[in-house]
Motif scaffolding. Sequence first.
Motif, PDB file in Angstrom:
ATOM      1  N   TYR A  38       0.859  -1.235   0.208  1.00  0.00           N
ATOM      2  CA  TYR A  38       0.169   0.059  -0.025  1.00  0.00           C
ATOM      3  C   TYR A  38       0.931   1.263  -0.148  1.00  0.00           C
ATOM      4  O   TYR A  38       0.600   2.193  -0.611  1.00  0.00           O
ATOM      5  CB  TYR A  38      -0.852  -0.024   1.239  1.00  0.00           C
ATOM      6  N   VAL A  42       0.754   3.836  -3.041  1.00  0.00           N
ATOM      7  CA  VAL A  42       0.295   5.400  -2.968  1.00  0.00           C
ATOM      8  C   VAL A  42       1.297   6.265  -3.186  1.00  0.00           C
ATOM      9  O   VAL A  42       1.074   7.260  -3.881  1.00  0.00           O
ATOM     10  CB  VAL A  42      -0.042   5.666  -1.610  1.00  0.00           C
ATOM     11  N   SER A  45       1.437   6.647  -7.085  1.00  0.00           N
ATOM     12  CA  SER A  45       0.092   6.742  -7.856  1.00  0.00           C
ATOM     13  C   SER A  45      -0.142   8.169  -8.219  1.00  0.00           C
ATOM     14  O   SER A  45       0.445   9.004  -7.543  1.00  0.00           O
ATOM     15  CB  SER A  45      -0.957   6.371  -6.978  1.00  0.00           C
ATOM     16  N   VAL A  50      -5.168   8.976  -5.310  1.00  0.00           N
ATOM     17  CA  VAL A  50      -5.042   8.705  -3.766  1.00  0.00           C
ATOM     18  C   VAL A  50      -6.095   9.470  -3.175  1.00  0.00           C
ATOM     19  O   VAL A  50      -6.666   8.950  -2.213  1.00  0.00           O
ATOM     20  CB  VAL A  50      -3.398   9.176  -3.485  1.00  0.00           C
ATOM     21  N   VAL A  55      -6.816   3.813  -4.583  1.00  0.00           N
ATOM     22  CA  VAL A  55      -5.642   2.953  -4.523  1.00  0.00           C
ATOM     23  C   VAL A  55      -5.902   2.054  -3.318  1.00  0.00           C
ATOM     24  O   VAL A  55      -5.952   2.627  -2.066  1.00  0.00           O
ATOM     25  CB  VAL A  55      -4.603   4.092  -4.492  1.00  0.00           C
ATOM     26  N   GLU A 261      -0.940  12.658   0.932  1.00  0.00           N
ATOM     27  CA  GLU A 261      -0.626  11.207   1.110  1.00  0.00           C
ATOM     28  C   GLU A 261       0.470  10.692   0.478  1.00  0.00           C
ATOM     29  O   GLU A 261       1.097   9.880   0.988  1.00  0.00           O
ATOM     30  CB  GLU A 261      -1.990  10.449   1.065  1.00  0.00           C
ATOM     31  N   SER A 262       0.617  11.094  -1.077  1.00  0.00           N
ATOM     32  CA  SER A 262       1.776  10.399  -1.684  1.00  0.00           C
ATOM     33  C   SER A 262       2.952  10.782  -1.058  1.00  0.00           C
ATOM     34  O   SER A 262       3.965  10.169  -1.390  1.00  0.00           O
ATOM     35  CB  SER A 262       1.491  11.126  -3.260  1.00  0.00           C
TER      36      SER A 262
END
Length: 297
Positions: A38, A42, A45, A50, A55, A261-262
Amino acid sequence: MKKNPNRIKDPIEDRVMLSVVYIILAIVVLVMLYPFAYVMSVSISDPAEVIAGRVTFYPKGFDLGAYKTMIDQPVFFSAYRNTILYTALGTFFTLFFTSITAYPLSKDKFQMRAFISKVYIITMFMGGGMIPTFLAYKSLHLLDSIWVMVLPGALTAWNIILMRSFFRNIPETLSESAYIDGATESQILVKIILPLSKPILATIGLFTAVGIWNDYFSALIYLNDVEKYPLQMILRSILVAATVDLSDKGAYAELTHSATESLKMASIAITTLPIMCIYPFIQKYFVKGLMVGSIKG
């Protein structure tokens, strides 16, 4: 390939039990691998995918912008260099001091062995506390230096006990043979004991390296110079503070992007993968007995 007619078949109960064990192990492996998959998915992606929550196990789209954001910062490379330096020096000093301390404590002829061992054991249950420790480091002029990240944890009672126990399991006849040939204690330790102690050296070295690599609290308390910050301080600022904007820390002023988050997952991947790559090279020492065949006859 023809089946061997003389081969004894396993009872049905054993085969059922083996199948159940395989299924359970497969589930455990999937549960353990999913977080890593995960994080990687992420991190590479498309940020829009995301944010939309699409994802899961596989990446959606392909975007290395988060990695570029991290790598483009000059503070990233200095922090990476510091982390590698702290880990290498800390692991070396830990193995060095632990070895030269555990070796005499493993010898029955050392008269102070019991007393010194008890002193070290006491340190496992009694500590000075954070403020006295800080004042002690300050009086020793360790604050805001690389040594405060390396020396304080170089010698611990638990590592001494582990290595001493391993040394005591090495047959004394090896040392006695070396004594007859005129070897000194230091020569016996370096040329006989340590080569036979690779499993315990690898185990303590690995745990020490992982601990130093993941340590951010020591830097948070004892370091003020941003140029000496380890990589985990960047990771902490991204994950805990929810931002990479540390404008009050000088060199960190360039990191002004929001911690998406990425970016969070990319920072985790960058800081975790290098130390994970060490495991395949050390794992064999956990399962291989190097003492087999060391004494003949």
